[in-house]
Design a protein around this motif. Structure first.
Motif, short mmCIF file in Angstrom:
data_model
loop_
_atom_site.label_atom_id
_atom_site.label_comp_id
_atom_site.label_asym_id
_atom_site.label_seq_id
_atom_site.Cartn_x
_atom_site.Cartn_y
_atom_site.Cartn_z
N ALA A 185 -30.12 13.43 1.92
CA ALA A 185 -29.93 12.60 0.52
C ALA A 185 -30.38 11.12 0.90
O ALA A 185 -29.97 10.41 1.90
CB ALA A 185 -28.58 12.85 0.33
N CYS A 186 -30.50 10.51 -0.20
CA CYS A 186 -30.97 9.19 -0.22
C CYS A 186 -30.05 8.27 -1.22
O CYS A 186 -30.32 8.64 -2.53
CB CYS A 186 -32.48 8.94 -0.36
N LEU A 187 -29.54 7.04 -0.98
CA LEU A 187 -28.99 6.29 -1.95
C LEU A 187 -29.72 4.97 -2.01
O LEU A 187 -29.96 4.46 -1.01
CB LEU A 187 -27.49 5.86 -1.42
N ARG A 188 -30.18 4.37 -3.04
CA ARG A 188 -30.48 3.12 -3.13
C ARG A 188 -29.91 2.40 -4.10
O ARG A 188 -29.67 2.46 -5.13
CB ARG A 188 -32.19 3.18 -3.70
N GLY A 189 -29.24 1.42 -3.66
CA GLY A 189 -28.70 0.20 -4.58
C GLY A 189 -27.45 1.11 -5.11
O GLY A 189 -27.00 0.77 -6.24
N GLY A 190 -26.72 1.84 -4.55
CA GLY A 190 -25.72 2.92 -5.09
C GLY A 190 -26.03 3.96 -5.82
O GLY A 190 -25.12 4.80 -6.52
N LEU A 237 -35.59 3.94 7.02
CA LEU A 237 -34.31 3.65 6.14
C LEU A 237 -33.57 4.84 6.56
O LEU A 237 -33.92 6.05 6.99
CB LEU A 237 -34.95 4.13 4.81
N ARG A 238 -32.17 4.67 6.29
CA ARG A 238 -31.25 5.43 6.64
C ARG A 238 -30.70 6.50 5.42
O ARG A 238 -30.52 5.90 4.54
CB ARG A 238 -29.87 4.82 7.21
N PRO A 239 -30.84 7.74 5.98
CA PRO A 239 -30.39 8.69 4.99
C PRO A 239 -29.04 8.61 4.57
O PRO A 239 -28.16 8.19 5.62
CB PRO A 239 -30.86 9.98 5.42
N ALA A 240 -28.60 8.81 3.33
CA ALA A 240 -27.28 9.01 3.09
C ALA A 240 -26.43 9.69 3.70
O ALA A 240 -25.14 9.91 4.28
CB ALA A 240 -27.03 8.83 1.54
N VAL A 298 -31.07 8.88 -5.37
CA VAL A 298 -32.58 8.90 -5.72
C VAL A 298 -32.71 10.70 -5.47
O VAL A 298 -33.28 10.95 -6.44
CB VAL A 298 -33.27 8.01 -4.57
N PHE A 299 -32.21 11.11 -4.56
CA PHE A 299 -32.42 12.61 -4.25
C PHE A 299 -31.21 13.03 -3.26
O PHE A 299 -30.58 12.43 -2.63
CB PHE A 299 -33.87 12.90 -3.70
N ALA A 300 -31.02 14.39 -3.36
CA ALA A 300 -30.13 14.97 -2.65
C ALA A 300 -30.59 16.43 -2.24
O ALA A 300 -31.25 17.03 -2.94
CB ALA A 300 -28.77 15.03 -3.18
N GLY A 301 -30.06 17.09 -1.13
CA GLY A 301 -30.26 18.30 -0.69
C GLY A 301 -31.64 18.48 -0.57
O GLY A 301 -32.44 19.73 -0.75
N VAL A 302 -32.49 17.60 -0.18
CA VAL A 302 -33.98 17.87 0.23
C VAL A 302 -34.03 18.53 1.72
O VAL A 302 -33.56 17.89 2.78
CB VAL A 302 -34.75 16.36 0.34
N SER A 303 -34.66 19.77 1.85
CA SER A 303 -34.68 20.31 3.06
C SER A 303 -36.05 20.74 3.38
O SER A 303 -36.56 21.28 2.31
CB SER A 303 -33.82 21.38 3.34
N PHE A 304 -36.57 20.75 4.39
CA PHE A 304 -38.01 21.40 4.80
C PHE A 304 -38.23 21.79 6.22
O PHE A 304 -37.51 20.90 7.20
CB PHE A 304 -39.26 20.34 4.30
N ALA A 305 -39.10 22.57 6.58
CA ALA A 305 -39.27 22.72 7.86
C ALA A 305 -41.04 22.89 8.08
O ALA A 305 -41.58 23.74 7.36
CB ALA A 305 -38.88 24.06 8.31
N LEU A 306 -41.48 22.18 8.95
CA LEU A 306 -43.00 21.91 9.40
C LEU A 306 -43.15 22.10 10.62
O LEU A 306 -42.44 21.74 11.58
CB LEU A 306 -43.32 20.71 8.84
N ILE A 328 -37.54 7.55 5.39
CA ILE A 328 -36.63 8.22 6.04
C ILE A 328 -36.80 8.86 7.37
O ILE A 328 -36.34 8.70 8.27
CB ILE A 328 -35.58 9.05 5.18
N VAL A 329 -38.07 9.45 7.10
CA VAL A 329 -38.62 10.22 8.09
C VAL A 329 -39.34 9.12 9.35
O VAL A 329 -39.01 9.42 10.46
CB VAL A 329 -39.84 11.35 7.60
N ALA A 330 -39.82 8.11 8.86
CA ALA A 330 -40.09 7.23 9.83
C ALA A 330 -39.23 6.37 10.38
O ALA A 330 -39.57 5.35 11.30
CB ALA A 330 -41.35 6.17 8.97
#
Lengths: 199, 222
Positions: A9-14, A52-55, A17-25, A47-49
């Motif tokens: 999940a990602c929070l920007r400025g409170g 940015l810290r994920p919420a 932005v998105f939540a519940g993103v899952s993937f497997a590569l 976030i992957v790089a």
């Protein structure tokens, strides 16, 4: 190697932005991230790089080099080209090659994007597309198994787009991973597609 | 360690080429010191007495001037993102940038200072201690400023914040720097104690600065 994201999940400025993103590569997979403006494509790549810290949520890399973080094994090509205008084209790439420690050949990496004739020109005189090509030349100069590309096709002419597709295909065939954020097709059939934002 | 040297050399190259920050600091230093005699008047005795203090103030302001670009420039063009994905620990990345900053803004001041000392009628016997103190104190100014530069990197108009955060921390450097450079006070207390404390402050900032700046940059991830 295997890169998994669990419930990011990602929070920007409170604002969420998105939540519940899952993937497997797995190695050799290319994931296309799509979505409208502001859906969080760039934030996901950052976030992957590790920029940015994920919420909440977790990222896990299995395989790959021991004791190295995901960021240290990844190429991040964002919207900004990370070039210094006073340094020449070759100096810019040579610096990143030494700093990121791939030990690759600078001139041949420049040739991949047809920049060799411009090698001695200060980067200040490059056009937007040429800057982008120089930024992408990092991918060819330094070997890293994970590529995080944020709208890599923007500002590129057709010939350069074809060169990038060829580079991505070779990366995939070598067993590399790539996450590409884009609005249009990327010239390769992605193994996965992640759609962010309202559907 | 190749990455360390590559970054150090890159930053020095950028600073020394046209439009780089190296000359700005030295010229600013020159302007500050040269205008003081005009403002104070042609009283050589007075100038000689305040001379070391004027040189130190000039050095402090000149090093602050280029500091706010230290991380901000890399942040704006995206280089900072890539620097953070390097295998070099962030603390060493910052150390390389700081050393390059000192070599291009601090060291030129050391070369100009003796000339400006003549202009301020500083006793030639005092030039030795003054240069020793400046060469020990200017790295401290850079490494303390480093922390402010890292804190202000993600904020717009960080320059003002930088001055507010950094200036109070540099006061001890200024106090002990000037008292080590000043013959009159050195005659009272001796050159040794002030210079030793200055060395201690400099070494402490050399060690703590990169760690504090790295923590600030990581915290500001955004």
């Amino acid at each position: 190697m295997r890169l998994t994201a669990h419930d990011l999940a990602c929070l920007r400025g409170g604002r969420q932005v998105f939540a519940g993103v899952s993937f497997a590569l797995a190695g050799g997979d290319i994931m296309l991230v799509t979505g409208p403006n502001g859906a969080g494509k760039s934030s996901l790549l950052r976030i992957v790089a590790g920029l940015l810290r994920p919420a909440s949520g977790r990222l896990l890399l299995e395989g790959g080099t021991k004791d190295a973080s995901i960021a240290e094994q990844a190429h991040y090509v964002g919207h900004q080209d990370a070039l210094k205008p006073t340094l020449s084209v070759a100096e810019n790439l040579a610096f990143w090659t030494t700093f990121l420690g791939g030990g690759g050949e600078v001139m041949s990496a420049l040739a991949v994007f047809d920049l060799a004739p411009l090698a001695r020109l200060p980067a200040a005189y490059l056009s937007a597309g040429q800057r982008r090509r120089l930024s992408l030349a990092r991918l060819a100069a330094i070997k890293r198994p994970i590529w995080l590309l944020d709208e890599p096709m923007s500002a590129l002419d057709q010939a350069s787009q074809a060169r990038l597709v060829e580079l991505m295909r070779r990366h995939r065939d070598r067993g590399g991973l790539a996450i590409v954020a884009a609005h249009g097709p990327i010239g390769l059939a992605p193994a996965h597609e992640l759609r962010l934002g309202p559907t | 360690m190749n990455a360390f040297w590559a970054l150090l050399i890159r930053d020095m190259r950028i600073a020394l080429r046209a439009g780089g920050g190296a000359l700005i600091g030295a010229v600013f230093f020159l302007i500050v010191v040269v205008t003081v005699p005009f403002a104070v008047g042609p009283d050589l005795k007075l100038l000689g007495r305040i001379g070391p203090a004027v040189l130190w103030l000039g050095a402090l302001l000149a090093s602050l001037l280029a500091l706010d670009r230290l991380f901000a420039a890399d942040h704006e063009d995206g280089s900072l993102d890539i620097l953070m994905t390097g295998e070099l620990p962030l603390e060493l990345t910052i150390l390389a940038k700081a050393v390059a900053h000192w070599l291009t803004t601090g060291v030129p001041l050391l070369f100009v200072a003796p000339l400006l000392g003549l202009m301020l009628d500083i006793d030639p016997a005092a030039m030795g201690p003054l240069l020793a103190a400046l060469s020990v104190g200017t790295p401290a100014l850079t490494f303390i400023g480093l922390v402010g530069a890292a804190l202000s990197v993600s904020l717009r108009r960080g320059g003002l914040l930088l001055a507010v955060i950094v200036l109070p921390l540099t006061i001890p450097i200024l106090v002990f720097g000037v008292s080590a450079s000043d013959l009159a006070s050195a005659a009272r207390a001796g050159f040794g104690p002030a210079f030793t404390i200055l060395c201690a402050l400099s070494l402490a900032s050399l060690v703590l600065g990169p760690f504090a700046a790295a923590a600030a940059l990581r915290h500001g991830l955004d």
